[in-house]
Enzyme design. Structure first.
Site, short mmCIF file in Angstrom:
data_model
loop_
_atom_site.label_atom_id
_atom_site.label_comp_id
_atom_site.label_asym_id
_atom_site.label_seq_id
_atom_site.Cartn_x
_atom_site.Cartn_y
_atom_site.Cartn_z
N LEU A 220 0.75 -1.27 -0.09
CA LEU A 220 0.05 0.03 0.04
C LEU A 220 0.80 1.14 0.14
CD1 LEU A 220 -2.56 -1.24 2.72
CD2 LEU A 220 -2.87 -1.31 0.13
N ASP A 252 9.09 -4.27 -6.19
CA ASP A 252 10.37 -5.06 -6.52
C ASP A 252 11.13 -5.35 -5.30
OD1 ASP A 252 9.22 -5.58 -9.34
OD2 ASP A 252 10.73 -3.99 -10.07
#
Length: 303
Positions: A220, A252
């Site tokens: 988030l 990532d």
């Protein structure tokens, strides 16, 4: 525990600009950089720098960008299982808003477009022998699905980062121990818009109903990551390591850190905290793979 990452490598061409252009508009940019990227590659680099035993499985060209890939993996301690082919290595155009750090990206996968189900099948033994298999959706979805199937057959822990957002074939979530979408990706998967923490909890619960085996972890941004398992739901706050410079690669970084922590035996919720720490450092730096912190930096940030 050995980690296998199936994904793509692309060379990132990053353009910094005072604001992102509107459709049809040309704006005068600032700095330009060319460096390594691709979600799978970035995640492998993040995990390798965090101390995991990682292998990267993909296709790259016999060209300068392919050489760049092999070099960045070696520097991060990532084993290469990349096929070198005559097609051009992929590239990505990244526009970064200097004011907010937000970005817009176009990816042309090049050689990595050949990372299909047949490619995965040809590397069955490598996938089956891993302890954790992490994949994404920049390569064709059937390749990700086949990797998850083979990993399950071998008893590996399976992690799907469903990025970029896409519809999944029926039953694919049932092959995942963990799924790690952001707000947009979660909505694409389960149809629930994520505008609040309560929405994120509903989306996480829905993903579990759809078959995710262990936990749905919604990233988030500045709010952190919401860990949703059966009978447990906890918001793990983001770990700010300084002013945000660029958000490219933050997801990532989280995924690479998360699997690195799982690989060393940490409990899933603690692995989420570790992933947040990796992401919290990465956003203070420019670039994608180049922003991934070392293990010493992560340990220092976690105290």
């Amino acid at each position: 525990m050995r980690v296998l990452v199936l994904g793509i490598f692309v060379a990132d061409a990053t353009y910094r600009t005072p604001r992102l252009p509107r459709m049809g508009e040309t704006v005068l940019g600032g700095a330009f950089a060319l460096g390594p990227g691709g979600k799978g590659s970035n995640q492998a680099v993040a995990a390798g720098r965090a101390g995991a035993d990682v292998t990267m499985l993909t296709r790259i060209g016999r060209d300068a960008f392919g050489d760049m890939a092999e070099r960045v993996w070696a520097e991060a301690g990532v084993r290469s299982a990349a096929e070198r082919v005559e097609e051009a290595t992929g590239s990505a155009c990244i526009l970064v808003d200097d004011a907010s750090g937000d970005n817009a990206i176009v990816v042309a996968p090049g050689a990595a477009a050949g990372v299909d189900a047949a490619f995965v099948e040809a590397h069955r033994d490598l996938v089956r022998g891993a302890g954790i298999v992490l994949t994404q959706l920049e390569q064709p979805v059937e390749a990700a699905r086949r990797a998850l199937e083979i990993a399950r057959e071998g008893g590996a822990v399976t992690v799907l980062n469903p990025a970029p957002a896409a519809a999944l074939p029926a039953g694919m979530l049932g092959l995942c121990d963990y799924v790690t979408p952001n707000e947009t990706e979660a909505e694409a998967l389960c149809g629930i818009g994520v505008a609040s923490e309560a929405d994120a909890r509903r989306a996480g619960a829905r993903l579990l109903e759809m078959g995710v085996a262990r936990a749905a972890i919604l990233t988030l941004g500045a709010r952190g990551a919401l860990y949703n398992a059966r009978g447990a739901s906890e918001l793990v706050p983001a770990r700010a390591a300084g002013p945000v410079r660029e958000t490219t690669g933050a997801g990532d970084a989280f995924n690479g850190g998360f699997v690195a922590a799982l690989a060393e035996g940490r409990a899933p919720l603690d692995a989420v905290r570790f992933g947040n720490a990796v992401a919290g450092i990465s956003v203070t730096r420019p670039g994608a793979a180049a922003s991934m912190p070392t293990r010493a930096e992560v340990d220092a940030a976690m105290g």
